[in-house]
Design an enzyme around this catalytic site. Structure first.
Site, PDB file in Angstrom:
ATOM      1  N   SER A 100       0.876  -1.186   0.000  1.00 28.68           N
ATOM      2  CA  SER A 100       0.000   0.000   0.000  1.00 28.68           C
ATOM      3  C   SER A 100       0.908   1.229   0.000  1.00 28.68           C
ATOM      4  O   SER A 100       2.111   1.119   0.264  1.00 28.68           O
ATOM      5  CB  SER A 100      -0.839  -0.039   1.283  1.00 28.68           C
ATOM      6  N   TYR A 143      -2.770  -0.918  10.033  1.00 28.67           N
ATOM      7  CA  TYR A 143      -2.738  -1.196   8.586  1.00 28.67           C
ATOM      8  C   TYR A 143      -1.333  -0.936   8.024  1.00 28.67           C
ATOM      9  O   TYR A 143      -0.788  -1.758   7.288  1.00 28.67           O
ATOM     10  CB  TYR A 143      -3.771  -0.309   7.886  1.00 28.67           C
TER      11      TYR A 143
HETATM   12  P1  NDP Z   1     -11.891  -5.417  -1.089  1.00 29.10           P
HETATM   13  O1  NDP Z   1     -12.531  -5.265   0.240  1.00 29.10           O
HETATM   14  O2  NDP Z   1     -12.652  -5.105  -2.312  1.00 29.10           O
HETATM   15  O3  NDP Z   1     -11.320  -6.902  -1.241  1.00 29.10           O
HETATM   16  C1  NDP Z   1     -10.669  -7.562  -0.192  1.00 29.10           C
HETATM   17  C2  NDP Z   1     -10.678  -9.025  -0.489  1.00 29.10           C
HETATM   18  O4  NDP Z   1      -9.982  -9.736   0.541  1.00 29.10           O
HETATM   19  C3  NDP Z   1     -12.081  -9.584  -0.563  1.00 29.10           C
HETATM   20  O5  NDP Z   1     -12.182 -10.346  -1.723  1.00 29.10           O
HETATM   21  C4  NDP Z   1     -12.208 -10.419   0.690  1.00 29.10           C
HETATM   22  O6  NDP Z   1     -12.987 -11.588   0.480  1.00 29.10           O
HETATM   23  C5  NDP Z   1     -10.773 -10.823   0.974  1.00 29.10           C
HETATM   24  N1  NDP Z   1     -10.584 -11.051   2.399  1.00 29.10           N
HETATM   25  C6  NDP Z   1     -10.619 -10.139   3.398  1.00 29.10           C
HETATM   26  N2  NDP Z   1     -10.412 -10.720   4.575  1.00 29.10           N
HETATM   27  C7  NDP Z   1     -10.223 -12.037   4.332  1.00 29.10           C
HETATM   28  C8  NDP Z   1      -9.960 -13.149   5.156  1.00 29.10           C
HETATM   29  N3  NDP Z   1      -9.841 -13.022   6.472  1.00 29.10           N
HETATM   30  N4  NDP Z   1      -9.812 -14.360   4.566  1.00 29.10           N
HETATM   31  C9  NDP Z   1      -9.940 -14.477   3.236  1.00 29.10           C
HETATM   32  N5  NDP Z   1     -10.189 -13.468   2.387  1.00 29.10           N
HETATM   33  C10 NDP Z   1     -10.338 -12.251   2.941  1.00 29.10           C
HETATM   34  O7  NDP Z   1     -10.577  -4.534  -0.999  1.00 29.10           O
HETATM   35  P2  NDP Z   1      -9.428  -4.198  -2.057  1.00 29.10           P
HETATM   36  O8  NDP Z   1      -9.637  -4.908  -3.315  1.00 29.10           O
HETATM   37  O9  NDP Z   1      -9.295  -2.741  -2.044  1.00 29.10           O
HETATM   38  O10 NDP Z   1      -8.172  -4.790  -1.283  1.00 29.10           O
HETATM   39  C11 NDP Z   1      -7.344  -5.805  -1.798  1.00 29.10           C
HETATM   40  C12 NDP Z   1      -5.948  -5.607  -1.248  1.00 29.10           C
HETATM   41  O11 NDP Z   1      -5.427  -4.371  -1.712  1.00 29.10           O
HETATM   42  C13 NDP Z   1      -5.878  -5.558   0.278  1.00 29.10           C
HETATM   43  O12 NDP Z   1      -4.723  -6.244   0.719  1.00 29.10           O
HETATM   44  C14 NDP Z   1      -5.760  -4.072   0.556  1.00 29.10           C
HETATM   45  O13 NDP Z   1      -5.114  -3.808   1.775  1.00 29.10           O
HETATM   46  C15 NDP Z   1      -4.927  -3.634  -0.631  1.00 29.10           C
HETATM   47  N6  NDP Z   1      -4.970  -2.212  -0.931  1.00 29.10           N
HETATM   48  C16 NDP Z   1      -6.152  -1.586  -1.275  1.00 29.10           C
HETATM   49  C17 NDP Z   1      -6.140  -0.240  -1.578  1.00 29.10           C
HETATM   50  C18 NDP Z   1      -7.373   0.503  -2.012  1.00 29.10           C
HETATM   51  O14 NDP Z   1      -7.317   1.741  -2.132  1.00 29.10           O
HETATM   52  N7  NDP Z   1      -8.470  -0.146  -2.267  1.00 29.10           N
HETATM   53  C19 NDP Z   1      -4.902   0.549  -1.529  1.00 29.10           C
HETATM   54  C20 NDP Z   1      -3.739  -0.225  -1.165  1.00 29.10           C
HETATM   55  C21 NDP Z   1      -3.791  -1.538  -0.882  1.00 29.10           C
HETATM   56  P3  NDP Z   1     -14.450 -11.729   1.131  1.00 29.10           P
HETATM   57  O15 NDP Z   1     -15.218 -10.542   0.679  1.00 29.10           O
HETATM   58  O16 NDP Z   1     -14.941 -13.012   0.592  1.00 29.10           O
HETATM   59  O17 NDP Z   1     -14.204 -11.739   2.614  1.00 29.10           O
END
Ligand code: NDP
Length: 251
Positions: free
Chosen positions: A141, A154
């Protein structure tokens, strides 16, 4: 072009049922890979699978559970025959000031964002090592690089992810495994919707501070996923690459 061709490769994208993970999964599928998406929400995955085509499939897995990560990788290997690519993307956010973080907040976030990614990397390693190589992409991130008042947990997880990436890259380079980290900027996903609801003025801040003057989309991460998963990046390892519309380039 062969350099970016993933035909015959099998990829796992954790959290590939939405947001950034789905954007990356779409890139890998378009380049020819068979993609396994993981997550906890099977209903969300159904919609994602429609976008990924007939060869993609979903495996439910809670990444904070080490055994579940290993079982998920074994299931993918059993179904698809091999594991060549891991995008360790699953993650959550927490926007509390450090003094307000409970032990549960702290441990819960690190368990998912940092330990979960590590467990998945550990689980794919024997498959990649046996096959003579593989590609691992972790997701950091901007808070891997910068501090923020609401970013203690985070940011600690995402700083840790970047260092984990470097350690794995040095440990596994001789096995032909490249490990790289992607640092997304502000990407408009469910996670960002949550952030906007919690942080006043976030939308204005993102539009003002991002040189590209827009939020990123999940699909903006497709190209970097293909590059880091393909032969094109065979001599690239241990790096952290921002995909952020220029956010990290400014002072
Ligand atoms: P979303 O919330 O859209 O997606 C997160 C995903 O992670 C979901 O598919 C969710 O699945 C899965 N997930 C969360 N917790 C668990 C768990 N305990 N076990 C299994 N699966 C899990 O967020 P983003 O797409 O934005 O985030 C994806 C990655 O990118 C993350 O690591 C986030 O920190 C990182 N990121 C995002 C940014 C942004 O601006 N959006 C910026 C920088 C980094 P389910 O819904 O089935 O639980």
């Amino acid at each position: 072009m062969k350099l970016f061709d993933l035909t015959g490769r099998v990829a796992i994208v954790t959290g590939g049922n939405g947001g950034i993970g789905l954007g990356m999964a779409k890139g890998l599928a378009e380049a020819g890979a068979r993609v396994a998406i993981t997550g906890r929400n099977a209903a969300k995955a159904e919609a994602a699978l429609k976008e990924l085509g007939p060869h993609a499939f979903f495996v439910e897995a809670e990444v904070s559970d080490r055994d579940a990560c290993f079982a998920m990788v074994e299931e993918v290997a059993r179904k698809a025959g091999r594991v060549d690519i891991l995008i360790a993307n699953a993650g959550i956010a927490n926007r509390k000031r450090p003094e307000a973080l409970t032990e549960e907040d702290w441990r819960g976030l690190l368990d998912i964002n940092l330990s979960g990614a590590f467990f998945c990397c550990q689980a794919v390693y024997p498959h990649m090592q046996k096959a003579g190589g593989g590609k691992i992409v972790t997701i950091g991130s901007m808070l891997s690089l910068f501090g923020a008042p609401f970013g203690a947990a985070y940011g600690a997880s995402k700083g840790g992810i970047m260092q984990l990436t470097k350690s794995l890259a040095t440990a596994w380079a001789a096995d032909g495994i490249q490990v790289n980290c992607v640092l997304p900027g502000w990407i408009d996903t469910d996670l960002a919707v949550g952030a906007r609801a919690q942080v006043d003025g976030l939308n204005e801040h993102v539009l003002k501070r991002t040189p590209a003057k827009r939020w990123g989309r999940g699909d903006d991460l497709a190209g970097i996923a293909v590059f880091l998963a393909s032969e094109a990046s065979d001599y690239v390892t241990g790096t952290a690459i921002p995909v952020d519309g220029g956010y990290a380039a400014q002072s």
